[in-house]
Design a protein around this motif. Structure first.
Motif, short mmCIF file in Angstrom:
data_model
loop_
_atom_site.label_atom_id
_atom_site.label_comp_id
_atom_site.label_asym_id
_atom_site.label_seq_id
_atom_site.Cartn_x
_atom_site.Cartn_y
_atom_site.Cartn_z
N SER A 84 0.83 -1.18 0.00
CA SER A 84 0.00 0.00 0.00
C SER A 84 0.88 1.24 0.00
O SER A 84 2.07 1.19 0.29
CB SER A 84 -0.90 0.02 1.24
OG SER A 84 -0.12 0.19 2.41
N LEU A 85 0.26 2.38 -0.32
CA LEU A 85 1.00 3.64 -0.28
C LEU A 85 1.53 3.91 1.12
O LEU A 85 2.67 4.36 1.29
CB LEU A 85 0.09 4.79 -0.73
CG LEU A 85 0.70 6.18 -0.70
CD1 LEU A 85 1.87 6.28 -1.67
CD2 LEU A 85 -0.35 7.25 -1.02
N ALA A 86 0.73 3.61 2.15
CA ALA A 86 1.18 3.82 3.53
C ALA A 86 2.41 2.97 3.86
O ALA A 86 3.35 3.45 4.51
CB ALA A 86 0.04 3.50 4.51
N ALA A 397 -9.14 14.32 3.73
CA ALA A 397 -8.14 14.06 4.76
C ALA A 397 -6.88 13.46 4.15
O ALA A 397 -6.95 12.70 3.17
CB ALA A 397 -8.71 13.12 5.82
N GLY A 398 -5.74 13.81 4.73
CA GLY A 398 -4.47 13.27 4.25
C GLY A 398 -4.36 11.78 4.49
O GLY A 398 -5.13 11.19 5.24
N LYS A 399 -3.38 11.17 3.85
CA LYS A 399 -3.15 9.74 4.04
C LYS A 399 -1.68 9.43 3.85
O LYS A 399 -0.97 10.11 3.12
CB LYS A 399 -3.99 8.91 3.06
CG LYS A 399 -3.72 9.20 1.59
CD LYS A 399 -4.63 8.36 0.70
CE LYS A 399 -4.43 8.70 -0.78
NZ LYS A 399 -5.31 7.88 -1.65
N ALA A 400 -1.22 8.41 4.54
CA ALA A 400 0.14 7.89 4.41
C ALA A 400 1.20 8.98 4.65
O ALA A 400 2.28 8.95 4.07
CB ALA A 400 0.34 7.25 3.03
N GLY A 401 0.86 9.97 5.49
CA GLY A 401 1.80 11.04 5.78
C GLY A 401 1.75 12.18 4.79
O GLY A 401 2.48 13.16 4.94
N LEU A 402 0.89 12.09 3.76
CA LEU A 402 0.71 13.15 2.78
C LEU A 402 -0.48 14.00 3.22
O LEU A 402 -1.56 13.47 3.51
CB LEU A 402 0.48 12.58 1.39
CG LEU A 402 1.57 11.62 0.88
CD1 LEU A 402 1.19 11.07 -0.49
CD2 LEU A 402 2.93 12.32 0.83
N ASP A 403 -0.31 15.33 3.26
CA ASP A 403 -1.33 16.18 3.88
C ASP A 403 -2.14 17.02 2.90
O ASP A 403 -2.98 17.81 3.32
CB ASP A 403 -0.68 17.11 4.92
CG ASP A 403 0.35 18.07 4.32
OD1 ASP A 403 0.44 18.13 3.08
OD2 ASP A 403 1.05 18.74 5.09
N GLU A 439 -1.61 9.00 -6.01
CA GLU A 439 -2.90 8.57 -5.45
C GLU A 439 -3.74 9.75 -4.98
O GLU A 439 -4.35 9.74 -3.92
CB GLU A 439 -2.70 7.57 -4.31
CG GLU A 439 -2.15 6.24 -4.78
CD GLU A 439 -2.28 5.13 -3.74
OE1 GLU A 439 -2.98 5.31 -2.73
OE2 GLU A 439 -1.67 4.07 -3.95
N GLY A 440 -3.78 10.81 -5.81
CA GLY A 440 -4.61 11.96 -5.51
C GLY A 440 -4.02 12.94 -4.51
O GLY A 440 -4.72 13.87 -4.08
N CYS A 441 -2.76 12.78 -4.12
CA CYS A 441 -2.14 13.63 -3.11
C CYS A 441 -0.87 14.27 -3.67
O CYS A 441 -0.20 13.70 -4.55
CB CYS A 441 -1.75 12.82 -1.87
SG CYS A 441 -3.13 11.99 -1.05
#
Length: 482
Positions: A84-86, A397-403, A439-441
């Motif tokens: 996963s991206l995370a 909301a951010g994900k995997a440390g991307l804000d 992934e959109g971030c």
């Protein structure tokens, strides 16, 4: 990385990133210059069809195909599944923290036995390639020979490509599980190779291991590598024949024969083919033959790229020339790393108001790091400008440390501002859309502080041929090479 048994195997390099293929749209002059219109799907998931190699590399030396490990062009399959991206960015943080910690520590890379070890469950996200190892015939001491001199099977070993490590290594028999990790194909068995030999303890090659040296065992030189991110490998330092492709064979290639590892390496890989700046790397061992240079082009997931030893033949002035920035020579940073200096960032055609001094810690050009890490002052300025340019799209909301992430579900196309990295010497590298978003971030993160060592990741490098002209003291960029 996976292995296979083939007579002569072309190198297949796979680069790790989750960004995807996008198509630049055609609007007015300003949009073409400062904004990029892309299909929404291209910013969220990779294309499932492989389009193959888009260009033929021009090289003074030798080149091999390069792919992503989890894209449709990849010849390898993962025994652990797609991360996963995370998971990817968690490993990225551990990896870059370890490099940053070692970078200014005088090159020392020592494990403290009483230090608690975190067993990180991770996938190996570095570029990977298949190299033929063993059983070649040739005159002792020759650097390259004709493939007609080989009359025995060659075991292909698919290995990570890593510019932040010097010493190449593969898993070798005896290699019991769990001291070693499972890999898809056969372990290399040096006893079956007529050209294999352990490096003697008292030899110059053993002494040259430096921080990778680990003493002797049965009069054979031993090596040890601590990655600093929970992974390590140790074993016997050896020489054997290395086949890059059917026309390129390297005699007496030095590498680590690993009999034990720590941490969770990917079953796609048999080890690491290192391209760092130290004396043990593939680059250094082939410099006399191919020159002290190499280049690669990180492809989009739906196409192929390439790795070239010797650099391109047309590296000089002209329409296909490289935009160059100097390599930083800093005695306080270990020579393994390729360090350059950013001077600024452009968003939507405008230079951000960021003092160049915040970039003074330098940035590591790294094939194994996934996304670029910027000084916090620069990152905040980039984030603000990017958010202002993306006001038409709802943030989530951010994900995997991307804000800075967006919901594009209602949009067929998305207009993304052009982002360019400006390097010392005037090199301006304009990023493709899939190098700006993942992934959109927004695909950047901050370093721990201003003036800290940063990284230029392989997501941002993709579709550019990146030339490491070590002999000439520069790094070059050429857009649209794959």
């Amino acid at each position: 990385m996976t292995t296979s048994i083939l007579p002569l195997v072309p190198v297949l390099v796979l680069l790790s990133s989750m960004s995807s293929h996008g198509h630049a749209g055609h609007g007015g002059d300003e949009k073409r210059e400062h904004y990029m219109v892309v299909e929404t799907s291209s910013l969220l998931e990779p294309t499932a069809i492989c389009s193959g190699l888009k260009v033929m590399p021009s090289s003074n030396g030798t080149w091999v195909p390069l792919h992503r490990p989890y894209g449709p062009c990849s010849p390898a399959t993962s025994i652990t599944g797609t991360p996963s991206l995370a998971e990817m960015l968690h490993w990225d943080q551990l990896h870059t923290d370890a490099i940053r910690k070692k970078a200014t520590a005088g090159g020392e890379d020592v494990l403290e036995p009483d230090t608690p070890i975190v067993d990180v469950q991770q996938t190996d996200y570095r570029p990977i390639a298949s190299f033929g190892i063993g059983t070649g015939r040739g005159r002792s001491g020759s650097s390259t020979i004709s493939p007609t001199a080989i009359d025995d099977p060659i075991l292909a070993q698919t290995m990570s490509i890593d510019t932040s490590i010097d010493l190449p290594w593969i898993q070798c028999l005896p290699c019991p599980i769990p001291e070693c990790y499972p890999q898809q194909n056969a372990f290399f068995d040096p006893s079956t190779s007529r050209t294999s030999a352990a490096v003697p303890c008292r030899s110059a090659a053993c002494a040259a291991l430096g921080r990778y040296g680990a003493g002797c065992s049965n009069k054979q030189c031993q090596y040890f590598i601590d990655y600093g991110d929970g992974r390590a490998t140790s074993g016997t330092y050896m020489t054997d024949t290395l086949t890059l492709n059917p026309s390129t064979v390297i005699m007496n290639f030095r590498f680590g024969c690993s009999h034990a590892v720590r941490g969770d390496f990917s079953g796609q890989t048999s080890g690491t083919m290192s391209l760092g700046g130290g004396r043990q790397s593939l680059l250094s061992q082939t410099a006399a033959t191919f020159g002290n240079a190499f280049s690669y082009c990180v492809p989009q997931p739906s196409s192929s790229g390439f790795l070239s030893l010797g650099g391109p033949a047309n590296a000089g002035p002209g329409p296909a020339s490289f935009s160059r920035t100097p390599l930083v020579r800093n005695p306080n940073i270990i020579p393994t790393l390729y360090v350059v200096r950013l001077r600024g960032i452009e968003v939507g055609g405008r230079r951000l108001n960021v003092p160049p001094i915040v970039f003074s810690g330098g940035s590591v050009m790294d094939s194994s790091v996934i996304i670029t890490q910027l000084p916090p002052t620069a990152y905040r300025a980039l984030r603000l400008a990017f958010r202002n340019a993306m006001r038409a799209y709802p943030r989530v909301a951010g994900k995997a440390g991307l804000d800075t992430c967006y919901d594009f579900v209602r949009f067929t196309n998305v207009t993304v501002p052009a982002v360019s990295l400006v390097f010392e010497g005037g090199a301006v590298v304009r990023l493709d859309p899939m190098a700006v978003m993942i992934e959109g971030c927004l695909a950047f993160v901050p370093t721990p502080r201003d003036f800290a060592l940063g990284f230029i990741g392989n997501v941002q490098q993709q579709t550019h041929e990146v030339l490491y002209d070590v002999g000439g003291g520069s790094v070059g960029f050429r857009r649209g090479a794959c």
